[in-house]
Design a protein around this motif. Sequence first.
Motif, PDB file in Angstrom:
ATOM      1  N   SER A 107     -58.258 -34.988 -17.266  1.00 17.00           N
ATOM      2  CA  SER A 107     -59.518 -34.618 -16.630  1.00 17.00           C
ATOM      3  C   SER A 107     -60.153 -33.383 -17.266  1.00 17.00           C
ATOM      4  CB  SER A 107     -59.305 -34.366 -15.132  1.00 17.00           C
ATOM      5  OG  SER A 107     -58.486 -33.226 -14.915  1.00 17.00           O
ATOM      6  N   VAL A 108     -59.364 -32.561 -17.952  1.00 21.04           N
ATOM      7  CA  VAL A 108     -59.922 -31.412 -18.677  1.00 21.04           C
ATOM      8  C   VAL A 108     -60.900 -31.893 -19.746  1.00 21.04           C
ATOM      9  CG1 VAL A 108     -59.357 -29.391 -20.092  1.00 21.04           C
ATOM     10  CG2 VAL A 108     -57.856 -30.060 -18.212  1.00 21.04           C
ATOM     11  N   ASN A 109     -60.687 -33.122 -20.206  1.00 21.39           N
ATOM     12  CA  ASN A 109     -61.553 -33.696 -21.249  1.00 21.39           C
ATOM     13  C   ASN A 109     -62.955 -34.008 -20.730  1.00 21.39           C
ATOM     14  OD1 ASN A 109     -61.649 -34.422 -24.005  1.00 21.39           O
ATOM     15  ND2 ASN A 109     -61.494 -36.583 -23.480  1.00 21.39           N
ATOM     16  N   PHE A 110     -63.140 -34.032 -19.406  1.00 25.94           N
ATOM     17  CA  PHE A 110     -64.469 -34.285 -18.858  1.00 25.94           C
ATOM     18  C   PHE A 110     -65.486 -33.239 -19.335  1.00 25.94           C
ATOM     19  CE2 PHE A 110     -62.509 -36.351 -14.809  1.00 25.94           C
ATOM     20  CZ  PHE A 110     -62.177 -37.471 -15.556  1.00 25.94           C
ATOM     21  N   ILE A 111     -65.025 -32.007 -19.490  1.00 23.83           N
ATOM     22  CA  ILE A 111     -65.941 -30.913 -19.866  1.00 23.83           C
ATOM     23  C   ILE A 111     -66.540 -31.151 -21.254  1.00 23.83           C
ATOM     24  CG2 ILE A 111     -66.190 -28.418 -20.167  1.00 23.83           C
ATOM     25  CD1 ILE A 111     -63.768 -28.119 -18.247  1.00 23.83           C
ATOM     26  N   PRO A 112     -65.713 -31.325 -22.317  1.00 20.46           N
ATOM     27  CA  PRO A 112     -66.331 -31.564 -23.627  1.00 20.46           C
ATOM     28  C   PRO A 112     -67.044 -32.908 -23.739  1.00 20.46           C
ATOM     29  CG  PRO A 112     -63.936 -31.744 -23.791  1.00 20.46           C
ATOM     30  CD  PRO A 112     -64.245 -31.184 -22.428  1.00 20.46           C
ATOM     31  N   ILE A 113     -66.606 -33.916 -22.968  1.00 25.21           N
ATOM     32  CA  ILE A 113     -67.253 -35.223 -23.052  1.00 25.21           C
ATOM     33  C   ILE A 113     -68.699 -35.152 -22.561  1.00 25.21           C
ATOM     34  CG2 ILE A 113     -67.325 -37.535 -22.035  1.00 25.21           C
ATOM     35  CD1 ILE A 113     -64.308 -37.631 -22.225  1.00 25.21           C
ATOM     36  N   ILE A 114     -68.898 -34.595 -21.371  1.00 21.97           N
ATOM     37  CA  ILE A 114     -70.264 -34.535 -20.850  1.00 21.97           C
ATOM     38  C   ILE A 114     -71.115 -33.574 -21.668  1.00 21.97           C
ATOM     39  CG2 ILE A 114     -69.602 -32.795 -19.131  1.00 21.97           C
ATOM     40  CD1 ILE A 114     -71.824 -33.840 -17.361  1.00 21.97           C
ATOM     41  N   TYR A 115     -70.511 -32.472 -22.112  1.00 22.26           N
ATOM     42  CA  TYR A 115     -71.260 -31.499 -22.916  1.00 22.26           C
ATOM     43  C   TYR A 115     -71.676 -32.117 -24.254  1.00 22.26           C
ATOM     44  CZ  TYR A 115     -72.416 -27.119 -25.275  1.00 22.26           C
ATOM     45  OH  TYR A 115     -73.057 -26.126 -25.966  1.00 22.26           O
ATOM     46  N   PHE A 116     -70.786 -32.869 -24.866  1.00 19.05           N
ATOM     47  CA  PHE A 116     -71.117 -33.522 -26.134  1.00 19.05           C
ATOM     48  C   PHE A 116     -72.224 -34.550 -25.934  1.00 19.05           C
ATOM     49  CE2 PHE A 116     -70.576 -36.913 -29.278  1.00 19.05           C
ATOM     50  CZ  PHE A 116     -70.657 -36.183 -30.455  1.00 19.05           C
ATOM     51  N   GLY A 117     -72.173 -35.304 -24.819  1.00 19.79           N
ATOM     52  CA  GLY A 117     -73.214 -36.290 -24.560  1.00 19.79           C
ATOM     53  C   GLY A 117     -74.584 -35.661 -24.396  1.00 19.79           C
ATOM     54  N   VAL A 118     -74.653 -34.558 -23.667  1.00 23.16           N
ATOM     55  CA  VAL A 118     -75.931 -33.885 -23.441  1.00 23.16           C
ATOM     56  C   VAL A 118     -76.445 -33.254 -24.729  1.00 23.16           C
ATOM     57  CG1 VAL A 118     -77.023 -31.920 -22.269  1.00 23.16           C
ATOM     58  CG2 VAL A 118     -75.566 -33.502 -20.981  1.00 23.16           C
ATOM     59  N   THR A 119     -75.582 -32.575 -25.464  1.00 26.08           N
ATOM     60  CA  THR A 119     -76.025 -31.928 -26.704  1.00 26.08           C
ATOM     61  C   THR A 119     -76.411 -32.956 -27.770  1.00 26.08           C
ATOM     62  OG1 THR A 119     -73.681 -31.703 -27.342  1.00 26.08           O
ATOM     63  CG2 THR A 119     -74.757 -29.775 -26.350  1.00 26.08           C
ATOM     64  N   THR A 120     -75.743 -34.100 -27.777  1.00 28.19           N
ATOM     65  CA  THR A 120     -76.138 -35.169 -28.699  1.00 28.19           C
ATOM     66  C   THR A 120     -77.549 -35.650 -28.388  1.00 28.19           C
ATOM     67  OG1 THR A 120     -73.862 -35.931 -29.062  1.00 28.19           O
ATOM     68  CG2 THR A 120     -75.623 -37.526 -29.460  1.00 28.19           C
ATOM     69  N   THR A 121     -77.844 -35.832 -27.102  1.00 27.12           N
ATOM     70  CA  THR A 121     -79.189 -36.244 -26.698  1.00 27.12           C
ATOM     71  C   THR A 121     -80.228 -35.205 -27.102  1.00 27.12           C
ATOM     72  OG1 THR A 121     -78.264 -37.450 -24.811  1.00 27.12           O
ATOM     73  CG2 THR A 121     -80.615 -36.913 -24.728  1.00 27.12           C
TER      74      THR A 121
END
Length: 458
Positions: free
Chosen positions: A150-164
């Motif tokens: 679940s710690v991976n949720f932080i970079p996953i959502i952040y990467f998705g937003v920054t990619t957009t």
Amino acid sequence: MADRNQPLGGLTERRLQSRDTLRRGARIALPVFFSTLLTYGMNLINYIYLAAFQDYRSIAAYGIVAAYTTLAAGIFMPLAAATGSVLERETNSADPYRKQDIINTTMLLAVLVGVLSTIFAVLIAPGYIWQVLTPAEIKEMTTTFLRLFSVNFIPIIYFGVTTTILIQQGNPVAPILAEISALALHAGFGYIFVGMFDMGIYGCAASAILSQTVAALVNTHLILQLRRATPARSPVRINKEIVREVYQEQKPALFVALLGGVFMIFLQYYIDDLGLETIAGFTLFFLFQDFLFLPFRAMSSSVRRLSAEHIHDEDTLGLIRTFNPQIIVAILYALALIPVTKLIGPPLFMMFSHLNADVTVVAMKLVDLVSSYYFFYAISTLLSASLEGLGRQRAAMRFNIGFNYVVRFLVLVLAAEVIQGGESIAFCYPASWAISAGALAIYYYINYSKGNSIKYSI
């Protein structure tokens, strides 16, 4: 054979239009396909190392956690899409400070939502593992893995937003390169943690956290470079007005995604009652099916985009001529999957199940049942995407909720309680696809039939 009443010039023109449509669709769909393929690759690497160095128990634990992460993704992944929509409205804005404020707010919001999602998962993990009837022999391992992953949720959502953000800023290539780098790091770290240090399923989680964090940091560096080249300097803060705007933008997608996550947890509850081999078989089946569905999801992007070009047409002939070639290609691909899955399924499942014959048999039974109905999935997915492109998002959402969740849930409960068995549980998918495809086709072609303007609405 050509219709004798159809002029040869007319047939040639239709063929050229179809070829042009397919070429334009491919230019839209291919980048989406490779982007989703990279995301899929993170999971694929985990399965490869679990199959090579662990056994079906680890695969079963991974599948149970994957059901929860589907729910979690339904909470935070729509944020990336909403960020893109809000930024797109500011494309021609004369206020650069407003655009910078949106970027700052969404990046900070991504971190906040990721942290809250992680904290919630850590707290809820024992209850979730108990609720879905996780077998006792993997209960402790699954609970620990969920908390760590679940710690991976932080970079996953952040990467998705920054990619957009980078895509909206005119830099679509860099995020893809960042994700490729993350895949390479995940492959290396995964081998070290799982293969060399024998950390098992926990090694997969640690590797994913490290690799996704690196990708997120690369995106951050690129955004900071763009910021330095912009004279606008807005304060780094969370703007409540923008948060409300983002929430309103993502609310429909958030609702539908949450329904999907809740359904997956109910499905996992029934699966877990059938034993470890069945859990592992379903896990590999979903992995296999997700890969097969990547082209459908990519094609839906092109259908959505090309349909939007006809949103103001009074005569729908152009829309139908744009849509038909794409739906035909999707159906042909779905039909080709029937013999292909029967051919490549057994060796792949044996490889990914650590040569466990029982797991392979379960997975192949599911594939044999469901793959014959993939063309229904193709029809419903592309029709729904076309309606969204035509501005009928509400109608598409109602069909999606009504048939892909309500009907699917009812079929799942009926099959699990009355018929029982893994194949009966999986039958909820083709049943919902078939009903959804039929309903959408009737609605779509009544409203957008050849040469007619819209007649009905929902």
